[in-house]
Design a protein around this motif. Structure first.
Motif, PDB file in Angstrom:
ATOM      1  N   VAL A  78       0.853  -1.183   0.000  1.00  0.00           N
ATOM      2  CA  VAL A  78       0.000   0.000   0.000  1.00  0.00           C
ATOM      3  C   VAL A  78       0.889   1.233   0.000  1.00  0.00           C
ATOM      4  CG1 VAL A  78      -1.982  -1.064   1.126  1.00  0.00           C
ATOM      5  CG2 VAL A  78      -0.169  -0.055   2.517  1.00  0.00           C
ATOM      6  N   MET A  79       0.346   2.327  -0.518  1.00  0.00           N
ATOM      7  CA  MET A  79       1.079   3.590  -0.584  1.00  0.00           C
ATOM      8  C   MET A  79       0.273   4.662   0.145  1.00  0.00           C
ATOM      9  SD  MET A  79       2.421   5.666  -3.921  1.00  0.00           S
ATOM     10  CE  MET A  79       3.520   4.327  -4.316  1.00  0.00           C
ATOM     11  N   PHE A  80       0.998   5.494   0.911  1.00  0.00           N
ATOM     12  CA  PHE A  80       0.347   6.551   1.681  1.00  0.00           C
ATOM     13  C   PHE A  80      -0.341   7.553   0.752  1.00  0.00           C
ATOM     14  CE2 PHE A  80       0.581  10.879   3.370  1.00  0.00           C
ATOM     15  CZ  PHE A  80      -0.159  10.735   4.531  1.00  0.00           C
ATOM     16  N   ASP A  81      -1.562   7.957   1.139  1.00  0.00           N
ATOM     17  CA  ASP A  81      -2.311   8.917   0.333  1.00  0.00           C
ATOM     18  C   ASP A  81      -2.713  10.144   1.141  1.00  0.00           C
ATOM     19  OD1 ASP A  81      -3.787   9.507  -2.267  1.00  0.00           O
ATOM     20  OD2 ASP A  81      -5.422   9.615  -0.811  1.00  0.00           O
ATOM     21  N   LYS A  82      -3.263   9.943   2.359  1.00  0.00           N
ATOM     22  CA  LYS A  82      -3.703  11.070   3.177  1.00  0.00           C
ATOM     23  C   LYS A  82      -3.880  10.615   4.610  1.00  0.00           C
ATOM     24  CE  LYS A  82      -8.307  10.074   1.324  1.00  0.00           C
ATOM     25  NZ  LYS A  82      -9.414  10.584   0.501  1.00  0.00           N
ATOM     26  N   ILE A  83      -3.944  11.586   5.508  1.00  0.00           N
ATOM     27  CA  ILE A  83      -4.103  11.297   6.936  1.00  0.00           C
ATOM     28  C   ILE A  83      -4.943  12.398   7.566  1.00  0.00           C
ATOM     29  CG2 ILE A  83      -1.898  12.437   7.460  1.00  0.00           C
ATOM     30  CD1 ILE A  83      -1.631  10.570   9.869  1.00  0.00           C
ATOM     31  N   TYR A  84      -5.790  12.019   8.515  1.00  0.00           N
ATOM     32  CA  TYR A  84      -6.663  12.934   9.255  1.00  0.00           C
ATOM     33  C   TYR A  84      -6.429  12.735  10.747  1.00  0.00           C
ATOM     34  CZ  TYR A  84     -10.971  14.596  11.495  1.00  0.00           C
ATOM     35  OH  TYR A  84     -11.874  15.216  12.318  1.00  0.00           O
ATOM     36  N   ILE A  85      -6.293  13.832  11.500  1.00  0.00           N
ATOM     37  CA  ILE A  85      -6.026  13.774  12.935  1.00  0.00           C
ATOM     38  C   ILE A  85      -6.955  14.755  13.641  1.00  0.00           C
ATOM     39  CG2 ILE A  85      -4.324  14.175  14.772  1.00  0.00           C
ATOM     40  CD1 ILE A  85      -2.152  13.412  12.832  1.00  0.00           C
ATOM     41  N   CYS A  86      -7.633  14.258  14.675  1.00  0.00           N
ATOM     42  CA  CYS A  86      -8.458  15.088  15.555  1.00  0.00           C
ATOM     43  C   CYS A  86      -8.317  14.529  16.963  1.00  0.00           C
ATOM     44  CB  CYS A  86      -9.923  15.102  15.113  1.00  0.00           C
ATOM     45  SG  CYS A  86     -10.983  16.151  16.145  1.00  0.00           S
ATOM     46  N   LEU A  87      -7.531  15.192  17.805  1.00  0.00           N
ATOM     47  CA  LEU A  87      -7.296  14.724  19.160  1.00  0.00           C
ATOM     48  C   LEU A  87      -8.532  14.938  20.024  1.00  0.00           C
ATOM     49  CD1 LEU A  87      -3.683  16.049  19.735  1.00  0.00           C
ATOM     50  CD2 LEU A  87      -4.407  13.818  18.890  1.00  0.00           C
TER      51      LEU A  87
END
Length: 568
Positions: free
Chosen positions: A118-127
């Motif tokens: 797999v290849m990285f595409d996007k990331i979402y972070i909400c603490l």
């Protein structure tokens, strides 16, 4: 001197003649004793403090590499057990084996490759701390914006930034995507909607620039939501076609108009100058760029998306770093800003935050130029306030003013302050709860402890298990082994969110630190001056003394009557 008696290494220092600093008088830097590679001061805590920076920079830093580092830099040969314990402590500090922020959301989108990887595409972070603090006491107005990543591969960082009760920025969520388009904005807004809850029930509002795909994505994810446009970007697009300074001024006057009559008057002036400019501005929804049509729910009259611009400026240097380092820099910035604001609030005394208090004081001083006249109601709450340029009607019971500034900001306007002064009431008691210091304290207390280093952040370590890709038979690789973002097939999401545990994160915060009582002032007694009687005519001649006596003799003026002497 060296501990070995046969060694001639010596250094001698003494204070200088002014007794302000030490000066080395003798220094013989030549050790003849055998070298020792052990030091009792190099304990577990000291070793861990030195290894923290290495582990942050090199996530897969090994024990043999740590031994080589201390041997070359510090000339220390350490036992493998002590080095292993120190390395484990350093990893615990960086990655936090314990879950410090339960309920956070971290999702990674990956693109499957033909070879099964797999290849990285996007990331979402909400603490969890950020979203709980936002719900606890921040304004329900969220700014949306994107900024370029200054790397060779490129990319975009999307952010959702709000404001607390003291008008400080409050970062809610952020994401890394390969390109800014409608699909990525829709993905980001859907996850943000899941974390913050229903926008209709909570009354969330948004403000953003007119970016690619953002307006249509907001309409699809949250239909009929109050969405403002940044007037600064609207003015920049307007300035490309019309360079007239008069039109620029009228555009800002129309955006700042708080009443519908003022807005229509400014738009008529624009139409008289240029009908094409009036047509261009009239095509935009009025509730998106003029204060006269804004929703009163957020209690914030911002017409520019300055909160997101401040956030992008603060992470300007971090945007040129790799993705993992960038995410860590963003987390550290959020943690430091919340801690700094919390310290400022603990040292503040009053019902309102410092910024709101200063603005209210300024408005109160300006209210002296307005004259309130009671309308005759039984509750003594309705007033007609007279002044320039027009008169206004204020209802203290419903907290309304025809200028609408009180309803837009939640702070009493000049007309309301004039009416409150007439009835001998304090304007602080008539501010909206979102403007008070207790709401700010609740927001900061909910986020201060939870934004600490969390296991939710994406970092490649041996102790962190690799997430599994949903709807895929191939496991996801660690973040350090993920190739750079590229455009490709539809990305899959990797769920890294932590479950909510039984113990709640929003426990009662510790009582704020109170100021110690003021110590009594120690008055220094100054010695009384010694007065001695000196004869000014001592040593003078008889003629000089007689002339001085005649000069000092009182010569009565005409019609002068001496005071009568009382009988004894």
């Amino acid at each position: 001197m060296c501990q070995v008696e046969e060694c001639c290494w010596v250094v001698y220092a003494s204070r200088d003649h002014e007794d302000t600093c030490w000066q080395i008088k003798t220094f013989y830097d030549d050790h003849t004793c055998p070298r020792e590679n052990s030091n009792r001061a190099a304990n577990r805590a000291w070793l861990a403090s030195k290894l923290v920076k290495k582990v942050r920079k090199y996530p897969n830093f090994k024990q043999c590499e740590a031994a080589t580092y201390f041997r070359s830099k510090c000339d220390l040969i350490l036992h493998r057990n002590s080095l292993a314990r120190a390395l484990a402590d350093a990893r615990n500090i960086v990655y936090r084996d314990e879950k410090t922020n339960p309920g956070s959301t971290v999702k990674i989108g990956v693109t499957p490759l033909p070879d099964g990887q797999v290849m990285f595409d996007k990331i979402y972070i909400c603490l969890s701390g950020c979203k709980n603090g936002f719900k606890a006491g921040c304004r329900p107005l969220i700014g949306l914006d994107g900024a370029f990543l200054k790397t060779q591969i490129g990319g975009q960082i999307l952010s959702a930034v709000a404001q607390d009760a003291n008008h400080h920025i409050y970062v809610v969520a952020w994401a890394i995507v390969n390109i800014e388009n409608k699909e990525n904005w829709k993905w980001f807004l859907e996850l943000l909607h899941e974390d913050l809850g229903d926008y209709k029930a909570n009354g969330w509002c948004f403000i953003s620039d007119m970016q690619k795909g953002l307006i249509s994505a907001v309409e699809e994810v949250m239909p009929q939501v109050h969405h403002r446009f940044c007037v600064w970007h609207l003015w920049r697009n307007f300035n490309k076609q019309w360079k007239d300074l008069e039109l620029r001024r009228l555009l800002w006057d129309a955006a700042r108009s708080t009443t519908f009559q003022d807005f229509i008057g400014n738009m008529d002036k624009i139409k008289r100058v240029s009908e094409e400019a009036w047509t261009y501005l009239n095509k935009w929804p009025r509730h998106s760029w003029t204060k006269s049509q804004f929703s009163h729910r957020p209690k914030l009259d911002n017409i520019c998306n300055n909160a997101c611009e401040v956030f992008n400026a603060r992470i300007k240097e971090a945007r040129s770093k790799p993705i993992i380092t960038l995410l860590e820099e963003v987390r550290m910035f959020v943690m430091r800003s919340i801690a700094k604001n919390k310290i400022k609030l603990n040292n503040h005394i009053g019902k309102l935050p410092p910024v709101i208090q200063s603005r209210l004081e300024k408005v109160r001083k300006e209210s002296k130029n307005w004259v309130p006249i009671w309308t005759g109601d039984e509750a003594y709450e309705k007033f007609e306030v007279h002044g320039q340029p027009t008169n206004m009607v204020v209802d203290l019971g419903k907290r309304l003013c025809t200028c609408q500034l009180w309803m837009l900001t939640g702070i009493p306007c000049v007309h309301a302050c004039a009416a409150l002064a007439r009835v001998n009431k304090r304007p602080e008691d008539f501010c909206h709860p979102l403007k008070r210091a207790d709401e700010l304290a609740a927001a900061l207390a909910a986020a201060a402890a939870a934004v600490a280093a969390s296991k939710d952040k994406v970092a490649a370590t041996g102790s962190t298990p690799a997430p599994e890709a949903s709807n895929s038979t191939n496991p996801a690789t660690s973040a350090a082994d993920i190739p750079p973002p590229v455009s490709g097939p539809q990305a899959e999401e990797v769920e890294l969110s932590q479950p909510s545990y039984g113990r709640t994160q929003d426990e009662a915060p510790p009582p704020p630190a109170t100021r110690p009582p003021m110590l009594p002032t120690k008055w220094k007694t100054t010695p009384q001056p010694v007065t001695t009687s000196v004869d000014p005519m001592q040593g003078a001649s008889a003629a000089t003394s007689s002339r001085l006596a005649r000069f000092m003799k009182m010569v009565p003026t005409p019609q002068f009557k001496a005071p009568r002497k009382k009988n004894p």
